[in-house]
Scaffold this motif. Sequence first.
Motif, PDB file in Angstrom:
ATOM      1  N   SER A  91       6.450  55.590  63.230  1.00 56.31           N
ATOM      2  CA  SER A  91       7.115  54.529  63.476  1.00 56.31           C
ATOM      3  C   SER A  91       7.183  54.225  61.439  1.00 56.31           C
ATOM      4  CB  SER A  91       6.368  53.619  63.633  1.00 56.31           C
ATOM      5  OG  SER A  91       5.036  53.154  63.409  1.00 56.31           O
ATOM      6  N   LEU A  92       6.272  54.618  60.831  1.00 55.17           N
ATOM      7  CA  LEU A  92       6.394  54.295  59.732  1.00 55.17           C
ATOM      8  C   LEU A  92       8.313  54.529  58.568  1.00 55.17           C
ATOM      9  CD1 LEU A  92       2.857  55.472  58.422  1.00 55.17           C
ATOM     10  CD2 LEU A  92       3.372  52.965  58.790  1.00 55.17           C
ATOM     11  N   THR A  93       8.279  53.821  57.693  1.00 51.64           N
ATOM     12  CA  THR A  93       9.090  54.438  57.068  1.00 51.64           C
ATOM     13  C   THR A  93      10.281  54.888  55.953  1.00 51.64           C
ATOM     14  OG1 THR A  93       9.878  52.079  57.410  1.00 51.64           O
ATOM     15  CG2 THR A  93      11.108  53.683  59.443  1.00 51.64           C
ATOM     16  N   GLU A  94       9.001  54.168  55.297  1.00 52.37           N
ATOM     17  CA  GLU A  94       8.234  53.788  53.565  1.00 52.37           C
ATOM     18  C   GLU A  94       7.726  54.810  52.866  1.00 52.37           C
ATOM     19  OE1 GLU A  94      11.215  52.612  51.461  1.00 52.37           O
ATOM     20  OE2 GLU A  94      12.562  51.859  53.282  1.00 52.37           O
ATOM     21  N   ILE A  95       7.833  54.947  52.137  1.00 52.87           N
ATOM     22  CA  ILE A  95       6.129  55.970  51.468  1.00 52.87           C
ATOM     23  C   ILE A  95       5.914  55.351  51.310  1.00 52.87           C
ATOM     24  CG2 ILE A  95       5.997  57.739  50.293  1.00 52.87           C
ATOM     25  CD1 ILE A  95       8.348  59.435  52.549  1.00 52.87           C
ATOM     26  N   GLY A  96       4.377  55.147  51.213  1.00 53.37           N
ATOM     27  CA  GLY A  96       3.373  54.362  51.052  1.00 53.37           C
ATOM     28  C   GLY A  96       2.746  52.882  52.133  1.00 53.37           C
ATOM     29  N   GLU A  97       3.763  52.779  53.187  1.00 54.95           N
ATOM     30  CA  GLU A  97       3.373  52.443  53.814  1.00 54.95           C
ATOM     31  C   GLU A  97       2.131  52.641  55.002  1.00 54.95           C
ATOM     32  OE1 GLU A  97       6.108  50.212  57.448  1.00 54.95           O
ATOM     33  OE2 GLU A  97       6.649  52.055  56.264  1.00 54.95           O
ATOM     34  N   VAL A  98       1.686  51.444  55.236  1.00 55.02           N
ATOM     35  CA  VAL A  98       1.078  51.481  55.800  1.00 55.02           C
ATOM     36  C   VAL A  98       0.381  50.765  56.994  1.00 55.02           C
ATOM     37  CG1 VAL A  98      -2.090  50.718  56.229  1.00 55.02           C
ATOM     38  CG2 VAL A  98      -1.037  51.635  53.302  1.00 55.02           C
ATOM     39  N   SER A  99      -0.060  51.498  58.505  1.00 57.67           N
ATOM     40  CA  SER A  99       0.030  51.546  59.355  1.00 57.67           C
ATOM     41  C   SER A  99      -1.062  49.958  60.118  1.00 57.67           C
ATOM     42  CB  SER A  99       0.132  52.451  60.357  1.00 57.67           C
ATOM     43  OG  SER A  99      -1.348  52.991  60.434  1.00 57.67           O
ATOM     44  N   PRO A 100      -0.572  49.464  60.750  1.00 57.28           N
ATOM     45  CA  PRO A 100      -1.932  48.213  61.107  1.00 57.28           C
ATOM     46  C   PRO A 100      -3.074  48.934  61.957  1.00 57.28           C
ATOM     47  CG  PRO A 100       0.441  46.967  62.483  1.00 57.28           C
ATOM     48  CD  PRO A 100       0.266  48.842  61.773  1.00 57.28           C
ATOM     49  N   PRO A 101      -4.347  49.136  61.879  1.00 62.79           N
ATOM     50  CA  PRO A 101      -5.018  49.513  63.320  1.00 62.79           C
ATOM     51  C   PRO A 101      -5.239  50.476  64.109  1.00 62.79           C
ATOM     52  CG  PRO A 101      -5.765  47.484  61.905  1.00 62.79           C
ATOM     53  CD  PRO A 101      -4.995  47.575  61.071  1.00 62.79           C
ATOM     54  N   LEU A 102      -4.563  51.265  64.382  1.00 63.15           N
ATOM     55  CA  LEU A 102      -4.953  52.131  65.823  1.00 63.15           C
ATOM     56  C   LEU A 102      -5.800  52.582  66.005  1.00 63.15           C
ATOM     57  CD1 LEU A 102      -2.684  55.363  66.282  1.00 63.15           C
ATOM     58  CD2 LEU A 102      -2.555  54.043  64.072  1.00 63.15           C
ATOM     59  N   LYS A 103      -5.974  52.572  67.850  1.00 62.31           N
ATOM     60  CA  LYS A 103      -7.365  52.722  68.406  1.00 62.31           C
ATOM     61  C   LYS A 103      -6.214  54.336  69.314  1.00 62.31           C
ATOM     62  CE  LYS A 103     -10.459  52.158  72.314  1.00 62.31           C
ATOM     63  NZ  LYS A 103     -10.154  50.750  73.538  1.00 62.31           N
ATOM     64  N   GLU A 126       3.266  59.537  54.034  1.00 63.16           N
ATOM     65  CA  GLU A 126       3.330  59.910  52.248  1.00 63.16           C
ATOM     66  C   GLU A 126       4.537  61.314  52.602  1.00 63.16           C
ATOM     67  OE1 GLU A 126       1.157  59.759  50.592  1.00 63.16           O
ATOM     68  OE2 GLU A 126      -0.948  59.269  52.024  1.00 63.16           O
ATOM     69  N   GLU A 127       5.203  61.443  53.140  1.00 56.30           N
ATOM     70  CA  GLU A 127       6.839  62.462  53.130  1.00 56.30           C
ATOM     71  C   GLU A 127       6.916  62.720  54.171  1.00 56.30           C
ATOM     72  OE1 GLU A 127       6.262  65.906  50.222  1.00 56.30           O
ATOM     73  OE2 GLU A 127       4.512  65.629  51.129  1.00 56.30           O
ATOM     74  N   LYS A 128       7.973  62.444  54.746  1.00 58.91           N
ATOM     75  CA  LYS A 128       8.883  62.751  55.870  1.00 58.91           C
ATOM     76  C   LYS A 128      10.579  64.200  55.499  1.00 58.91           C
ATOM     77  CE  LYS A 128       9.247  58.567  59.109  1.00 58.91           C
ATOM     78  NZ  LYS A 128       9.619  57.527  59.795  1.00 58.91           N
ATOM     79  N   LYS A 129      10.061  64.795  56.705  1.00 57.33           N
ATOM     80  CA  LYS A 129      11.639  65.755  56.621  1.00 57.33           C
ATOM     81  C   LYS A 129      11.987  65.722  57.546  1.00 57.33           C
ATOM     82  CE  LYS A 129       8.651  69.449  56.877  1.00 57.33           C
ATOM     83  NZ  LYS A 129       8.339  70.631  55.825  1.00 57.33           N
ATOM     84  N   PRO A 130      13.897  65.615  57.729  1.00 61.56           N
ATOM     85  CA  PRO A 130      14.145  67.044  59.348  1.00 61.56           C
ATOM     86  C   PRO A 130      14.388  68.197  59.761  1.00 61.56           C
ATOM     87  CG  PRO A 130      15.684  66.817  56.905  1.00 61.56           C
ATOM     88  CD  PRO A 130      14.028  66.638  56.401  1.00 61.56           C
ATOM     89  N   ILE A 131      14.743  68.130  60.759  1.00 58.58           N
ATOM     90  CA  ILE A 131      14.328  69.119  61.214  1.00 58.58           C
ATOM     91  C   ILE A 131      14.968  70.321  60.340  1.00 58.58           C
ATOM     92  CG2 ILE A 131      15.959  68.579  63.355  1.00 58.58           C
ATOM     93  CD1 ILE A 131      14.557  70.781  64.940  1.00 58.58           C
TER      94      ILE A 131
END
Length: 664
Positions: A317-329, A340-345
Motif C-alpha cells: 500500500s506504500l507508494t512513495e519511496i521513503g513513505e512510512v506506514s502507520p503501526p500494524l499488528k 525502500e524500492e519497488k519494481k514490476p514483475i
Amino acid sequence: MNHRTISAHIVILQFSCMLAWSISAVAQDRDQALLTVDGRPVDKDELVYLISKGKNTDTPMAGVSREEFEENLDLFINYKLKVREAEALGLDRTEEFTKEFESFKETLIYPYLIKNSLEEGELRKAYSRMQEVVRASHILFQFPPNASSEDSLIVLKMALKVRGEIENGASINELAVQYSDDPSAKKNKGDLGYFTSLQMVQPFEDAAYNLQVGQLSDPVLSNFGYHIIQVKDRQPNPGQVRVSHILVRFDAEDPTQEENARRKISDIYAEIQKESTIWEDIVKTFSEDPATNQRGGILPWFGVGNMIPEFEMAAFSLTEIGEVSPPLKTQYGYHILRLEEKKPISSYEEMEETIRSRILRDSRSGMIQSQVVAIQKARYGFVEDENSVANLARVLNPITKSSFESALEANSLEDSPLFTLQGKTATASDLAEFMKNEEISPKVKGGTFDIWYDRFVANTLAKTEENDLETNNKEYQMLLKEYRDGILLFSLMNQEVWQKGITDSLGQVEFYRKNIDRYRWKDRVEAFVVKVLDKSHLENARKALSGNGYNQGLIQEFNANYKANTPLAFQTESGIFEYEDHLVLSKANLNQSYQEIELNGTLHLVMLGQKFPAASREFEESRGLVIRDYQEFLDQSLIQSLKSKYPIQINAQVKEEAFLALNQ
C-alpha cells in the motif's frame, strides 16, 4: 561476404564444437549428392545449412554471390576432408568422443521433444497467470488416514453440504472456523490473502484462476483433501517490493505485554514524524528484530504471497519511496514499515528458469510426464497386452526386485508379452533386463511390477521418440551432424595443427629460418607515454617530466608516485615501440626528447630515448608470431595432403541447385 564468413563459422566449430553428426541412416545416391569425399556422398543440404547458419542475422538473408559461393564451397570441402581424416584415424570411436557427443546430444535433443513443448506451454501459462494476483478463502475437508472409497465419498458429501450453505447466504469465512481442517483457519477464517501462480498446489490454483470474484467452486480435490474455494478479489500483480521495518514484540497470551508494545510502537511512530529523526538510528535503538536492526531494518525483496497477508498488504500500500506506514499488528508483534524500492514483475526471459525449476518440483511435472507418455503412445502405435500385463502384475507385484528374474523363470513368464510398439513386441524378459541397470528411489510406492513396468514403458517410448527424430526430423539431423563433425574436427585440428604447432620446437625453428624475412622489426624508439585523464594534476606531471628524455629511474619514480597518490589521473606505457604503428608516437617529432601531443581531445606527455633501425627479430622475440604462422602452415599442409589422399568429385548440377537454394 568474403571467405571469412564460412571460415569464421568453421573456427567456431573448431573451438566450441559447433559442427556435428550426420544423417547416418540412408546412403546418398551419388547422382543426387553435391560431392563425394573418398567415394562418400555429401548432400547439398549440409552446405546450404552451414552457409545459411553462418549468415544468420536479425535481417533476412540477402543471398550469396557466385564468388562467395565458390569460396564457401572450397572451405566446406576442406572441412569435409578433415572430418573424413578424423574418421579414418578412428577419432569417432574413442571413449572421449562418445562421452562428449552423448553429452551434447542430451542438450541438443531437448527442444525437439514432446516434453519440451508441453513444459513450454506450462511455463507460459504460469507466467501469464503471474500477471494477476488472486485473493481467496477456502474450507478444507481432509480425508481420514488410510481412507477408503466410502470415506472419500463421505468427505465429498460434507463438502457439498457446506457449499450449499454458502450458496444459501452463509459466510465462507465463518463456516471455515467451524468446518475447515486447515489449522490456520482458526486465525484467518480461511482467508488465504493474495497469491499468484505456483504458490498453491496445482488443482487449487487452476480452480482459483478460473473463478470470477465472488464465485464459488465445486469441491476441488488435491493431495490435502477437498477444498471449497471462493475468490474475493483479483488485481494486477504489483511486482516486488523492498521495505525496512521496526518490530516490537509481545506475548499474545499476555494482554499487559501487548498493551505496552502498542504504546511503545505509538511513541516510536510519533518520533519518526519529526524531521530531525534518522530512520536507521531509530531502528538500531528500538527494533526487536535481531536479523535486521543493525542494518536499517532492511528486508529482502518479496512479492505477493511471500509474507503474512497483513504485512504484505501494508507494504504494497506504500507508494512513495521513503513513505512510512502507520503501526500494524501481526502474529510477530507490532511493525512500522518504510518503503525502500519497488519494481514490476520481471520479464518472461528473466523468470523462465525460475518458473521451470518450480514447475519441475511440483505436481505439474508428473502431469507433464503423463501427457508425454500418452502422446508418445498414440504417435508410435503403442498397444498393450492388457491380459498379460494384468497377470504379470498379479504374480510379480509382491516380489522384490532381486527375486524378479527368478520369479519369471519359476512361473515360465519370460516370454509373456507386455506391449507392441512400431511392430516390435516387448516381453517380460526385456523388462527384467532393463531392471538390471536401473535404480528407483525407495520413496516410490507400489507393487514391484507396476513401478518397473511404468518406468520401462516411459524409457522405451523416450528412445522411440529419439530414434524417430534422428530418422525423420531434418533440422535435428543437421544439428546432430553439425556437432558430431565439429567434435571430430576439433580433435583432428588439436592433434595435427594446434598442439603440434605449440610443442614442435624444432619445427618452429625450422619454419622461422625458412621465413625469416617475415619476422622483422620496423624502425623503433624508446618511449614513455603519459595519457592525462585528470587535467587538475597536469602541472605536477609537467614539472616531473618536462625537459627530460627517456629515463628508467624517472619513469619508475613517476609511476610509483601517481599510483600511490592519484591512481585515476594518468595512464602510462613505456618500452620500445614501432612508432609508425603507434597511435601517439606516429605523431611525435623523434628529434625532441620531451613533447606534448593532443589526440582526440586528450593530452599525452611523451619522453623519447634511443632510436633503433629496422632489423630482424630473434627467434625468441618472434615466438608467438612464429607459432601462429607455423600452425597456419601445418593446416594448409594438412589440407594439401588430404586432397591427395581422398579423391573429391563435385556434381555440377547439384552444385547449381545449392547455389539457387541459397538465393531463393
